[in-house]
Design a protein around this motif. Structure first.
Motif, short mmCIF file in Angstrom:
data_model
loop_
_atom_site.label_atom_id
_atom_site.label_comp_id
_atom_site.label_asym_id
_atom_site.label_seq_id
_atom_site.Cartn_x
_atom_site.Cartn_y
_atom_site.Cartn_z
N SER A 12 0.84 -1.20 0.00
CA SER A 12 0.00 0.00 0.00
C SER A 12 0.87 1.25 0.00
O SER A 12 0.54 2.25 0.62
N ALA A 13 1.98 1.19 -0.68
CA ALA A 13 2.91 2.32 -0.80
C ALA A 13 2.82 2.87 -2.23
O ALA A 13 2.40 2.16 -3.14
N PRO A 14 3.22 4.11 -2.43
CA PRO A 14 3.17 4.70 -3.77
C PRO A 14 4.33 4.21 -4.64
O PRO A 14 5.31 4.93 -4.87
N LEU A 15 4.23 2.96 -5.11
CA LEU A 15 5.26 2.38 -5.97
C LEU A 15 4.65 1.32 -6.85
O LEU A 15 3.56 0.82 -6.58
N SER A 16 5.36 0.98 -7.91
CA SER A 16 4.96 -0.11 -8.80
C SER A 16 5.80 -1.33 -8.45
O SER A 16 6.95 -1.19 -8.03
N GLN A 17 5.27 -2.52 -8.67
CA GLN A 17 6.07 -3.72 -8.47
C GLN A 17 7.28 -3.70 -9.40
O GLN A 17 8.36 -4.13 -9.04
N GLY A 18 7.06 -3.21 -10.61
CA GLY A 18 8.13 -3.11 -11.58
C GLY A 18 7.79 -2.09 -12.64
O GLY A 18 6.63 -1.76 -12.86
N ILE A 19 8.82 -1.58 -13.29
CA ILE A 19 8.68 -0.65 -14.41
C ILE A 19 9.61 -1.13 -15.52
O ILE A 19 10.78 -1.42 -15.28
N ARG A 20 9.06 -1.19 -16.72
CA ARG A 20 9.89 -1.53 -17.88
C ARG A 20 9.87 -0.39 -18.87
O ARG A 20 8.81 0.17 -19.19
N LYS A 21 11.05 -0.03 -19.35
CA LYS A 21 11.19 0.97 -20.41
C LYS A 21 12.22 0.42 -21.39
O LYS A 21 13.39 0.26 -21.04
N GLY A 22 11.75 0.11 -22.58
CA GLY A 22 12.63 -0.54 -23.56
C GLY A 22 13.11 -1.87 -22.99
O GLY A 22 12.31 -2.63 -22.44
N PRO A 23 14.40 -2.13 -23.07
CA PRO A 23 14.91 -3.40 -22.57
C PRO A 23 15.22 -3.40 -21.07
O PRO A 23 15.68 -4.40 -20.54
N VAL A 24 14.98 -2.28 -20.39
CA VAL A 24 15.34 -2.16 -18.98
C VAL A 24 14.11 -2.43 -18.11
O VAL A 24 13.05 -1.83 -18.31
N LEU A 25 14.28 -3.32 -17.14
CA LEU A 25 13.22 -3.67 -16.20
C LEU A 25 13.74 -3.48 -14.78
O LEU A 25 14.70 -4.14 -14.38
N GLN A 26 13.12 -2.57 -14.04
CA GLN A 26 13.49 -2.32 -12.65
C GLN A 26 12.40 -2.91 -11.75
O GLN A 26 11.23 -2.60 -11.92
N ILE A 27 12.83 -3.74 -10.81
CA ILE A 27 11.91 -4.35 -9.85
C ILE A 27 12.05 -3.62 -8.53
O ILE A 27 13.16 -3.48 -8.01
N SER A 28 10.93 -3.15 -7.98
CA SER A 28 10.96 -2.50 -6.68
C SER A 28 11.41 -3.49 -5.61
O SER A 28 11.26 -4.71 -5.76
N GLY A 29 11.91 -2.94 -4.50
CA GLY A 29 12.33 -3.77 -3.39
C GLY A 29 11.22 -4.70 -2.95
O GLY A 29 10.09 -4.27 -2.71
N GLN A 30 11.55 -5.97 -2.89
CA GLN A 30 10.59 -7.00 -2.48
C GLN A 30 10.90 -7.43 -1.05
O GLN A 30 12.07 -7.53 -0.66
N LEU A 31 9.85 -7.70 -0.32
CA LEU A 31 9.94 -8.11 1.07
C LEU A 31 9.46 -9.55 1.21
O LEU A 31 8.84 -10.09 0.28
N PRO A 32 9.69 -10.20 2.35
CA PRO A 32 9.35 -11.62 2.49
C PRO A 32 7.89 -11.88 2.81
O PRO A 32 7.55 -12.67 3.70
N PHE A 33 6.99 -11.24 2.07
CA PHE A 33 5.56 -11.46 2.27
C PHE A 33 5.06 -12.52 1.31
O PHE A 33 5.45 -12.55 0.14
N ASP A 34 4.17 -13.36 1.81
CA ASP A 34 3.46 -14.30 0.95
C ASP A 34 2.48 -13.48 0.11
O ASP A 34 1.68 -12.73 0.67
N PRO A 35 2.52 -13.60 -1.22
CA PRO A 35 1.65 -12.76 -2.05
C PRO A 35 0.16 -13.07 -1.91
O PRO A 35 -0.67 -12.24 -2.26
N TYR A 36 -0.18 -14.23 -1.38
CA TYR A 36 -1.58 -14.63 -1.30
C TYR A 36 -2.19 -14.35 0.08
O TYR A 36 -3.38 -14.10 0.18
N THR A 37 -1.35 -14.40 1.13
CA THR A 37 -1.87 -14.18 2.47
C THR A 37 -1.42 -12.86 3.08
O THR A 37 -2.02 -12.38 4.03
N GLY A 38 -0.32 -12.32 2.57
CA GLY A 38 0.24 -11.09 3.13
C GLY A 38 1.08 -11.33 4.37
O GLY A 38 1.65 -10.39 4.92
N ALA A 39 1.20 -12.57 4.81
CA ALA A 39 1.97 -12.90 6.01
C ALA A 39 3.47 -12.91 5.70
O ALA A 39 3.89 -13.24 4.58
N VAL A 40 4.27 -12.58 6.70
CA VAL A 40 5.72 -12.70 6.58
C VAL A 40 6.06 -14.18 6.52
O VAL A 40 5.56 -14.98 7.32
#
Length: 127
Positions: A15-43
């Motif tokens: 719930s932060a003002p960021l995208s999971q990732g941004i791609r421009k041309g051949p460059v793909l930047q992935i935002s910092g990922q944390l150890p959360f389960d994507p389905y439950t939100g639990a650490v």
């Protein structure tokens, strides 16, 4: 060149003002990922090894949503909460990432309670 937002349900959405990732041309930047389960939100996990494995699963999920894989990553930035965790991180990281290893920077910082590691990625694709 168009800038595209990359999203996937296979990695956590924060719930932060960021995208999971941004791609421009051949460059793909992935935002910092944390150890959360994507389905439950639990650490996931209480050790650096367990959390690193989950974080890298999340990084990989966003890479795949952007048309890339770990083999396309040229740089990973790792954020740890304690320098004493570096050997455990290195073991889990080497297992998950595999050779040839991308470039990497590791910094130490404070993360929210219970979180031990965060990782972001920069990939370059062969468009």
């Amino acid at each position: 060149m168009t800038r595209s937002v990359i999203t996937t349900d296979n990695a956590p959405s924060l719930s932060a003002p960021l995208s999971q990732g941004i791609r421009k041309g051949p460059v793909l930047q992935i935002s910092g990922q944390l150890p959360f389960d994507p389905y439950t939100g639990a650490v996931v996990g209480t050790t650096v090894a367990e959390q690193t494995a989950q974080v890298l699963r999340n990084v990989t999920a966003v890479l795949e949503a952007g048309g890339a894989g770990l083999e396309d990553v040229v740089m990973l930035r790792v954020y740890l909460t304690d320098p004493a965790h570096l050997p455990e991180l290195n073991d889990a990281y080497a297992t998950a990432v595999g050779e040839p290893f991308p470039a990497r920077t590791t910094v130490y910082m404070q993360l929210p309670p219970g979180l031990l590691v965060e990782i972001d990625a920069l990939a370059v694709l062969d468009d």
